[in-house]
Design a protein around this motif. Structure first.
Motif, PDB file in Angstrom:
ATOM      1  N   HIS A  83      19.717  64.049  84.937  1.00 18.81           N
ATOM      2  CA  HIS A  83      19.980  64.067  86.381  1.00 18.81           C
ATOM      3  C   HIS A  83      20.086  65.505  86.894  1.00 18.81           C
ATOM      4  CE1 HIS A  83      22.366  62.055  89.897  1.00 18.81           C
ATOM      5  NE2 HIS A  83      21.332  62.750  90.317  1.00 18.81           N
ATOM      6  N   LEU A  84      20.758  66.370  86.160  1.00 18.77           N
ATOM      7  CA  LEU A  84      20.846  67.778  86.552  1.00 18.77           C
ATOM      8  C   LEU A  84      19.470  68.438  86.551  1.00 18.77           C
ATOM      9  CD1 LEU A  84      24.066  68.791  84.579  1.00 18.77           C
ATOM     10  CD2 LEU A  84      23.861  68.502  87.052  1.00 18.77           C
ATOM     11  N   ALA A  85      18.634  68.082  85.563  1.00 13.65           N
ATOM     12  CA  ALA A  85      17.274  68.622  85.527  1.00 13.65           C
ATOM     13  C   ALA A  85      16.461  68.132  86.724  1.00 13.65           C
ATOM     14  CB  ALA A  85      16.596  68.221  84.215  1.00 13.65           C
ATOM     15  N   GLN A  86      16.662  66.896  87.130  1.00  8.00           N
ATOM     16  CA  GLN A  86      15.963  66.378  88.314  1.00  8.00           C
ATOM     17  C   GLN A  86      16.387  67.123  89.574  1.00  8.00           C
ATOM     18  OE1 GLN A  86      16.890  62.207  88.344  1.00  8.00           O
ATOM     19  NE2 GLN A  86      15.486  61.715  86.643  1.00  8.00           N
ATOM     20  N   MET A  87      17.684  67.419  89.706  1.00  5.76           N
ATOM     21  CA  MET A  87      18.153  68.184  90.858  1.00  5.76           C
ATOM     22  C   MET A  87      17.517  69.573  90.888  1.00  5.76           C
ATOM     23  SD  MET A  87      22.234  67.328  90.901  1.00  5.76           S
ATOM     24  CE  MET A  87      22.865  65.669  91.143  1.00  5.76           C
ATOM     25  N   LYS A  88      17.460  70.213  89.728  1.00  3.85           N
ATOM     26  CA  LYS A  88      16.884  71.555  89.670  1.00  3.85           C
ATOM     27  C   LYS A  88      15.400  71.532  90.010  1.00  3.85           C
ATOM     28  CE  LYS A  88      16.644  75.593  86.620  1.00  3.85           C
ATOM     29  NZ  LYS A  88      15.312  75.969  87.084  1.00  3.85           N
ATOM     30  N   LEU A 139      35.472  73.855  93.455  1.00  6.59           N
ATOM     31  CA  LEU A 139      35.377  75.098  92.696  1.00  6.59           C
ATOM     32  C   LEU A 139      34.015  75.151  92.013  1.00  6.59           C
ATOM     33  CD1 LEU A 139      38.881  74.863  90.979  1.00  6.59           C
ATOM     34  CD2 LEU A 139      38.354  75.717  93.269  1.00  6.59           C
ATOM     35  N   SER A 140      33.133  75.996  92.513  1.00  7.81           N
ATOM     36  CA  SER A 140      31.780  76.156  91.972  1.00  7.81           C
ATOM     37  C   SER A 140      31.120  74.798  91.768  1.00  7.81           C
ATOM     38  CB  SER A 140      31.831  76.927  90.642  1.00  7.81           C
ATOM     39  OG  SER A 140      30.541  77.293  90.233  1.00  7.81           O
ATOM     40  N   PRO A 141      30.918  74.017  92.846  1.00  8.78           N
ATOM     41  CA  PRO A 141      30.400  72.650  92.689  1.00  8.78           C
ATOM     42  C   PRO A 141      28.937  72.631  92.282  1.00  8.78           C
ATOM     43  CG  PRO A 141      30.516  73.230  95.002  1.00  8.78           C
ATOM     44  CD  PRO A 141      31.140  74.373  94.253  1.00  8.78           C
ATOM     45  N   ALA A 142      28.573  71.623  91.484  1.00  9.83           N
ATOM     46  CA  ALA A 142      27.186  71.405  91.110  1.00  9.83           C
ATOM     47  C   ALA A 142      26.454  70.713  92.263  1.00  9.83           C
ATOM     48  CB  ALA A 142      27.111  70.576  89.833  1.00  9.83           C
ATOM     49  N   GLY A 143      25.130  70.560  92.113  1.00  9.28           N
ATOM     50  CA  GLY A 143      24.312  69.893  93.121  1.00  9.28           C
ATOM     51  C   GLY A 143      23.002  70.600  93.356  1.00  9.28           C
ATOM     52  N   PHE A 144      23.050  71.907  93.529  1.00 11.97           N
ATOM     53  CA  PHE A 144      21.856  72.727  93.699  1.00 11.97           C
ATOM     54  C   PHE A 144      21.772  73.701  92.520  1.00 11.97           C
ATOM     55  CE2 PHE A 144      23.096  71.556  98.055  1.00 11.97           C
ATOM     56  CZ  PHE A 144      21.934  70.923  98.468  1.00 11.97           C
ATOM     57  N   HIS A 145      20.589  73.767  91.894  1.00 12.62           N
ATOM     58  CA  HIS A 145      20.472  74.540  90.656  1.00 12.62           C
ATOM     59  C   HIS A 145      19.144  75.279  90.527  1.00 12.62           C
ATOM     60  CE1 HIS A 145      24.080  72.494  89.100  1.00 12.62           C
ATOM     61  NE2 HIS A 145      23.559  71.386  89.606  1.00 12.62           N
ATOM     62  N   GLU A 146      18.380  75.403  91.608  1.00 13.82           N
ATOM     63  CA  GLU A 146      17.072  76.047  91.446  1.00 13.82           C
ATOM     64  C   GLU A 146      17.185  77.531  91.144  1.00 13.82           C
ATOM     65  OE1 GLU A 146      17.724  75.566  95.975  1.00 13.82           O
ATOM     66  OE2 GLU A 146      18.092  74.446  94.129  1.00 13.82           O
ATOM     67  N   THR A 201      15.659  76.820  82.997  1.00 16.30           N
ATOM     68  CA  THR A 201      14.315  76.378  83.384  1.00 16.30           C
ATOM     69  C   THR A 201      13.596  75.726  82.217  1.00 16.30           C
ATOM     70  OG1 THR A 201      14.194  78.173  85.005  1.00 16.30           O
ATOM     71  CG2 THR A 201      12.129  77.119  84.373  1.00 16.30           C
ATOM     72  N   VAL A 202      13.705  76.311  81.024  1.00 14.76           N
ATOM     73  CA  VAL A 202      13.104  75.709  79.833  1.00 14.76           C
ATOM     74  C   VAL A 202      13.744  74.354  79.543  1.00 14.76           C
ATOM     75  CG1 VAL A 202      12.827  75.979  77.343  1.00 14.76           C
ATOM     76  CG2 VAL A 202      12.441  77.932  78.850  1.00 14.76           C
ATOM     77  N   ALA A 203      15.063  74.281  79.640  1.00 15.08           N
ATOM     78  CA  ALA A 203      15.746  73.003  79.414  1.00 15.08           C
ATOM     79  C   ALA A 203      15.308  71.961  80.437  1.00 15.08           C
ATOM     80  CB  ALA A 203      17.260  73.208  79.471  1.00 15.08           C
ATOM     81  N   GLU A 204      15.100  72.388  81.671  1.00 17.13           N
ATOM     82  CA  GLU A 204      14.641  71.466  82.718  1.00 17.13           C
ATOM     83  C   GLU A 204      13.332  70.792  82.327  1.00 17.13           C
ATOM     84  OE1 GLU A 204      12.348  71.937  86.980  1.00 17.13           O
ATOM     85  OE2 GLU A 204      13.640  73.570  86.256  1.00 17.13           O
ATOM     86  N   TYR A 205      12.340  71.574  81.910  1.00 14.79           N
ATOM     87  CA  TYR A 205      11.039  71.005  81.578  1.00 14.79           C
ATOM     88  C   TYR A 205      11.085  70.194  80.292  1.00 14.79           C
ATOM     89  CZ  TYR A 205       8.844  73.618  85.340  1.00 14.79           C
ATOM     90  OH  TYR A 205       8.484  74.075  86.572  1.00 14.79           O
ATOM     91  N   ILE A 206      11.936  70.575  79.348  1.00 17.70           N
ATOM     92  CA  ILE A 206      12.077  69.770  78.133  1.00 17.70           C
ATOM     93  C   ILE A 206      12.611  68.387  78.467  1.00 17.70           C
ATOM     94  CG2 ILE A 206      13.374  69.559  75.985  1.00 17.70           C
ATOM     95  CD1 ILE A 206      13.137  72.563  75.638  1.00 17.70           C
ATOM     96  N   PHE A 207      13.632  68.325  79.300  1.00 14.28           N
ATOM     97  CA  PHE A 207      14.213  67.030  79.660  1.00 14.28           C
ATOM     98  C   PHE A 207      13.236  66.200  80.481  1.00 14.28           C
ATOM     99  CE2 PHE A 207      18.321  68.942  78.562  1.00 14.28           C
ATOM    100  CZ  PHE A 207      18.930  67.870  77.943  1.00 14.28           C
ATOM    101  N   LEU A 208      12.537  66.816  81.413  1.00 15.77           N
ATOM    102  CA  LEU A 208      11.632  66.052  82.266  1.00 15.77           C
ATOM    103  C   LEU A 208      10.412  65.551  81.498  1.00 15.77           C
ATOM    104  CD1 LEU A 208      11.751  68.199  85.542  1.00 15.77           C
ATOM    105  CD2 LEU A 208      12.908  66.035  85.091  1.00 15.77           C
TER     106      LEU A 208
END
Length: 691
Positions: A567-572, A466-473, A480-487
């Motif tokens: 890890h989610l930010a890395q996938m995105k 049900l709405s699986p995670a894995g791809f998030h681009e 997107t802002v959260a992605e760069y903050i975490f990285l």
């Protein structure tokens, strides 16, 4: 003189109570009104509040209670006004219960649930209530002369009886208060979600209670002081009696809160009634029920299983057991969730109960860091405990729980059916399907692929994701802002913030109570819902309603590791479904045998069981395009995969009752497992991927 002082103090006390009560209500109305104004100017609120039917801009709280000293002295008109205010609030909450009780409303019935049929039979529309009131009003005026003539003898008898009573003040205290006409009797079958998940007072209700207790205490001191001044002899006699009996009273009052009651737990092998200490007093009035409490309240069996992973984490695997069933289902939750999500909609709307009613042995998994935060190393630090990513969910948590399921089912079935081994070709005498949501979908895919690479059995016969995670681009600006903050700041934030959770009991209790206030004051709840939706990309899930689930309580609350979010930010950022990147080529080489983490999408050809993918058109957390990417890669790899879309937001797959979703899941579970691929082809594919 003493009676005059008592009456005066009672009048002043109740007047102070009424003034403070109304003042607090006016402040709450002001906050609700200001929230309504802010909500009116926020953009995009129509789409965000679309899935929360019945939001209104006026609060729903009860009017002040009648003072005790006015119990029999109030005029009929004032009593009518008081009852009208209380009943109007009650009827308002009944008419608009879908919004104020977390979208529970009138649920569509399930074919297997008698409660839904009773709920539909006992529900009425607003028009029916209006017509009924008009008819009653017309007949009351027509029959008024008859009622007046017949009421004269009863009034005379009542007056003569009241004059002949010896102690009216004593008898009055034992008489029940005049009962208000009950417009509708709410039962467990009417609104399973609300009665299953909400047993708390809000912050405003606690303030009402605290102010009333404070006023009672102050006036009690004043009343006793007045007694001492007006009748000192009586005061000395009471003090002497209190001192003489103080020692005996302390012994008896010490154990007044706890009592032993005979109890038995459903689903136990030995359901012998045992004595268990039960506390009947909860001063904070928060809802700290567990998944076990919800399951057993509906009369279903329950079993709790402790599972220890290879790296020492202690997990809680819960079960609604059918020990002789040869078909089982494993339900795995998503991020910041627990097994409570699969039973939160009551008997009618919960996937766990629906699967059990279809004859399945139901297992409810819980990831580490959520319900159970135990470890075999009792001295483990918080930083070390939270040092895990989605890799550990897929390669440690799920394998440990599924192997435990395999051991239990194999021993139970072969013990009860000795000839079962001859009927089955392999060592698995049962079928196990997995239903996973969001992060659980990504973890189960990781589990299946890694088990196939290691040439170990995964024990599963079908996946329903049900709405699986894995791809998030494909996401909005907030992610997107959260992605760069975490990285960018991961080396700094990881030691400082190992996990995201509410650490203290006080703030967890505060959130638990505020969740109740968000329902009592819909404009405030709508504002919080809108702001939370902005933070997750405008998704219209009932985020405020989810805060009312009991696993968000003062004793425990689901958390998420910093490395899971990273890890989610890395996938995105990679635009791929990758395993965790440890930050250096040497660390990745040690874990994966390559300088880069595995791209799980390239290994979809190893999936040898049917996969059903479900996406939500209103889902802005994991958009349908990202679920379609799973489908496209699986289809190109030759996986038996299907794709379906529903008009749901992200949390609607678990926290909202949808009959069509339950019907679809049950229909996929009941499908027969297709014949597996040839073993030679599987070995060739594995060796090719390894090379």
């Amino acid at each position: 003189m003493q009676r005059f002082v008592d009456s005066s103090l009672a009048v002043v006390k109740e007047s102070v109570k009424t003034i403070t009560y109304e003042s607090l209500n006016n402040i709450a109305r002001l906050i609700n009104g200001m929230s309504a104004l802010l909500l009116a100017i926020l953009p995009g609120k129509a789409n965000i509040l679309e899935g929360i039917h019945g939001w209104e801009l006026r609060p729903t709280f009860r009017g002040p209670r009648l003072p005790r000293w006015m119990g029999n002295g109030v005029s009929s008109f004032n009593q009518f006004i008081h009852e009208l205010s209380v009943d109007s609030d009650t009827s308002s909450s009944a008419d608009h219960s879908s919004g104020e009780e977390d979208n529970d409303g009138a649920y569509p019935p399930s074919p297997l649930s008698q409660s839904s049929r009773l709920s539909r039979a006992s529900s009425y529309t607003k028009d029916d209530k209006i017509w009924t009131c008009w008819i009653i009003w017309i007949f009351s005026w027509i029959l008024f002369p008859v009622k007046f003539l017949l009421g004269i003898p009863f009034c005379l008898y009542h007056l003569s009886f009241s004059r002949g009573s010896k102690s009216p003040s004593t008898s009055r205290s034992h008489q029940p208060s005049p009962a208000r006409p009950l417009k509708r009797v709410y039962t467990l079958k009417d609104h399973p979600f609300h009665l299953t998940t909400d047993r708390r007072r809000g912050v405003i209700e606690d303030l009402h209670l605290a102010i009333e207790i404070f006023i009672e205490a102050i006036f009690d001191v004043v009343h006793k002081a007045a007694h001492c001044v007006l009748s000192p002899s009586e005061a000395f006699r009471i003090m002497f009696r209190w001192v003489s009996s103080h020692s005996s009273n302390t012994d008896t009052s010490a154990g007044g809160l706890d009592a032993s009651v005979p109890t038995a737990t459903l689903g136990e092998d030995d359901p012998t009634v045992r004595e268990r200490k039960t506390t009947f007093n909860n001063t904070l009035n928060t809802d700290a029920r567990t998944c076990q409490d919800v399951i057993t309240e509906f009369g279903y069996p329950y079993e709790a299983i402790r599972v220890v992973t290879a790296d020492g984490y202690v997990l809680l695997l819960e079960r609604i057991p059918r020990r002789d069933s040869r078909k089982a289902v494993y339900l795995q939750h998503g991020i910041l969730d627990s097994s409570m999500g699969w039973v939160s909609n009551g008997v009618v709307g919960s996937p766990a109960f629906a699967a059990f009613d279809q004859g399945y042995d139901v297992f409810l998994g819980n990831f580490r860091g959520l319900v159970s935060r135990e470890h075999v190393d009792k001295k483990i630090s918080s930083r070390e405990y939270w040092r895990y990513s989605i890799n550990e969910h897929g390669t440690e948590d799920i394998p440990a729980m599924i192997e435990m399921i395999h051991q239990i089912k194999t021993s139970e079935l072969k013990g009860s059916k000795p000839d079962l081994k001859e009927e089955t070709d392999d060592d698995q005498p049962y079928k196990l399907c997995a239903v996973c949501h969001s992060l659980g979908g990504a973890a189960i895919l990781m589990y299946v692929i890694t088990r196939r690479i290691e040439e170990k059995p995964h024990r599963l016969s079908r996946l329903i994701l049900l709405s699986p995670a894995g791809f998030h681009e494909d996401s909005n600006l907030v992610f997107t802002v959260a992605e760069y903050i975490f990285l960018l700041f991961a080396p700094i934030l990881a030691p400082l913030v190992p996990g995201f959770y509410i650490p203290t009991r006080f703030f967890r209790m505060l959130l638990n109570k505020l969740a109740r206030d968000f329902h009592n004051y819909p404009a405030v709840g709508g504002l919080v819902q809108t702001l939370m939706s902005y933070g997750v990309g405008g998704d219209s899930s009932n985020w405020v309603g989810v805060l009312g689930i009991p696993h968000y309580n003062m004793n425990d609350m689901p958390g998420v590791s910093f490395h899971v979010a990273l890890h989610l930010a890395q996938m995105k950022h990679a635009r791929k479904f990758i395993m965790y990147d440890y930050g250096s080529s040497s660390a990745n080489m040690k874990m994966y045998g390559s300088s880069q983490p595995f791209d799980l999408g390239e290994y979809y050809g190893l999936i040898d069981i049917p996969v059903d993918l479900l996406a939500g058109r209103k889902d802005n957390v994991i958009r349908p395009s990202m679920v379609k990417k799973h489908y496209s890669l699986m289809y190109k790899s030759g996986v038996d995969v299907s794709y379906n879309e529903f008009e749901y937001a992200h949390l609607d797959f678990t926290f909202s009752h949808h009959e069509e979703l339950l019907a679809f899941i049950m229909s996929r579970l009941l499908l027969e497992r297709p014949s597996p691929k040839h073993q030679s082809g599987q070995k060739a594919a594995i060796s090719k991927k390894k090379s």
